[in-house]
Scaffold this active site. Structure first.
Site, mmCIF file in Angstrom:
data_model
loop_
_atom_site.group_PDB
_atom_site.id
_atom_site.type_symbol
_atom_site.label_atom_id
_atom_site.label_comp_id
_atom_site.label_asym_id
_atom_site.label_seq_id
_atom_site.Cartn_x
_atom_site.Cartn_y
_atom_site.Cartn_z
ATOM 1 N N LYS A 121 6.273 8.602 -4.187
ATOM 2 C CA LYS A 121 6.944 7.335 -3.861
ATOM 3 C C LYS A 121 8.457 7.481 -3.928
ATOM 4 O O LYS A 121 9.172 6.900 -3.117
ATOM 5 C CB LYS A 121 6.462 6.210 -4.789
ATOM 6 C CG LYS A 121 5.023 5.801 -4.484
ATOM 7 C CD LYS A 121 4.604 4.484 -5.077
ATOM 8 C CE LYS A 121 3.227 4.078 -4.532
ATOM 9 N NZ LYS A 121 2.661 2.903 -5.149
ATOM 10 N N LYS A 132 -4.346 9.368 1.651
ATOM 11 C CA LYS A 132 -5.258 8.340 1.144
ATOM 12 C C LYS A 132 -4.916 6.987 1.742
ATOM 13 O O LYS A 132 -3.744 6.712 2.044
ATOM 14 C CB LYS A 132 -5.231 8.292 -0.384
ATOM 15 C CG LYS A 132 -4.060 7.575 -0.974
ATOM 16 C CD LYS A 132 -4.378 7.009 -2.352
ATOM 17 C CE LYS A 132 -3.231 6.098 -2.760
ATOM 18 N NZ LYS A 132 -3.575 4.902 -3.444
ATOM 19 N N LYS A 190 -2.166 0.499 0.627
ATOM 20 C CA LYS A 190 -1.674 -0.815 1.072
ATOM 21 C C LYS A 190 -0.305 -0.704 1.699
ATOM 22 O O LYS A 190 0.034 -1.413 2.624
ATOM 23 C CB LYS A 190 -1.533 -1.753 -0.145
ATOM 24 C CG LYS A 190 -2.805 -2.220 -0.745
ATOM 25 C CD LYS A 190 -2.481 -3.241 -1.840
ATOM 26 C CE LYS A 190 -3.130 -2.841 -3.146
ATOM 27 N NZ LYS A 190 -2.268 -2.104 -4.053
#
Ligand code: AQP
Length: 328
Positions: free
Chosen positions: A112, A193, A196
């Site tokens: 991230k 993966k 969201k």
């Protein structure tokens, strides 16, 4: 006394079938055998910028999805993390005993942070907040998808270190991964993966997608250049579609193989789409009922926070006492 289960989901976007198959579905199944607490982790969500009005909407939407999926709030409190101040308080106390090198090694942090120009400290501290969420309730078992296993290991390291420094304080939580569906991959890119926060209309199937959208997304899913399902030579996209079917249908490995071996991808996709549509139909119908009564949902969230508050306060007090912090 039943063992205590704790798990949570970030209200960062539309919950997808990965969140459902990796986590939510198992929470529902575990309810009768465990004392469960389920969290909507809004303090985790803000480790990356969230549009405030949108975040508020997502918190209630996530709560409604929990109930629609079958979480019974009379049995299992559905708690918005920020309503229980102890989560943030315990995070600070644990931050003081957690080496920064442990946090910098986390895959999710590396992933991230690499996408951000400037990184908030909260993103680095994310796993300490997660440890606090779990340890504050002295949870025995934490059912999560595979992507959260590393954070769970870190939670145990944090608890062990604290117990070694200050004496036995925290219960050591065990990770519980699903046997099928622990890592659902993106439909557009089966190397990543399903997530969201990943953009792209064909990436994820939202739990609230209407049947026509579900069918369209699955028919466009990435497969490979083979003509049909070959169990000896299977690309990641095909394997992902089969996993999604199996997680919804509950078929055994043998049933799957007997039914799908050799099937052309067009037919496979149609059958996967129908399994997903049928699997989500009851959830979507209940979601419509629950969201028609926002006052009920808000009362569930208020009462759930009140129910768990004494457990959280007792743990924070104990931790402070152990550390020698003044408790009055
Ligand atoms: N693709 C997935 N397959 C199986 N399980 C998954 N989970 C998430 N993605 C998959 C599980 O869902 C639970 C809630 O996850 P989260 O919202 O706390 O955060 P996450 O793991 O980072 O999930 P997302 O969807 O990728 O969210 P964003 O994009 O906001 O970071 C966890 O138990 C997780 O393992």
């Amino acid at each position: 006394m039943k063992p205590r289960v704790l798990s949570g989901i970030q209200p960062t976007g539309s919950l997808h079938i990965g969140n459902y198959l990796g986590a939510l579905k198992h929470w529902v199944q575990m309810q009768p055998d465990y004392e469960s607490i389920f969290l909507i982790v809004d303090l985790h969500a803000i480790t990356l910028y969230q549009e405030p009005a949108e975040l508020l909407k997502k918190i209630e939407q996530t709560a409604a999805i929990f109930l629609a999926a079958g979480i019974d709030p009379k049995q299992s409190p559905v708690v918005v993390q920020s309503l229980v101040p102890g989560h943030a308080e315990l995070t600070w106390l644990l931050t003081c005993t957690t080496p920064v090198g442990w946090l910098e090694r986390m895959t999710q942090y590396k992933d991230k942070s690499s996408k951000q120009e400037s990184i908030g400290d909260g993103l680095l501290q994310y796993p300490v907040l997660m440890a606090a969420d779990i340890l504050i309730y002295q949870a025995n078992v934490v059912p999560v998808g595979d992507d959260q296993s590393q954070h769970l290991e870190l939670t145990r390291d944090i608890a062990q270190r604290f117990n070694a420094l200050y004496g036995d304080t925290f219960v050591m939580p065990a990770t519980k991964l699903p046997t099928v569906g622990a890592r659902i991959m993106g439909l557009d890119d089966p190397a990543k993966k399903m997530s969201k926060s990943t953009e792209g209309p064909g990436h994820a199937i939202s739990l609230l997608d209407p049947p026509s959208v579900i069918r369209k997304k699955i028919m466009r899913a990435t497969t490979d250049s083979l003509p049909g399902v070959d169990y000896d030579d299977m690309g990641a996209g095909v394997a992902n579609l089969l996993t999604i079917h199996q997680a919804f249908s509950g078929w055994t490995d043998d049933q799957m193989k007997a039914h799908f071996a050799g099937m052309r991808y067009g037919d496979l996709k149609k059958q996967v789409a129908e399994a997903v549509v049928a699997g989500l139909e009851p959830l979507q119908a209940r979601y419509a009922e629950i969201t028609a009564d926002p006052a009920y949902l808000r009362s569930v969230l208020r009462e759930s926070a009140q129910r768990v508050m004494p457990i959280a306060e007792a743990t924070v007090r104990l931790v402070k006492q152990r550390m020698g912090v003044y408790v009055g």
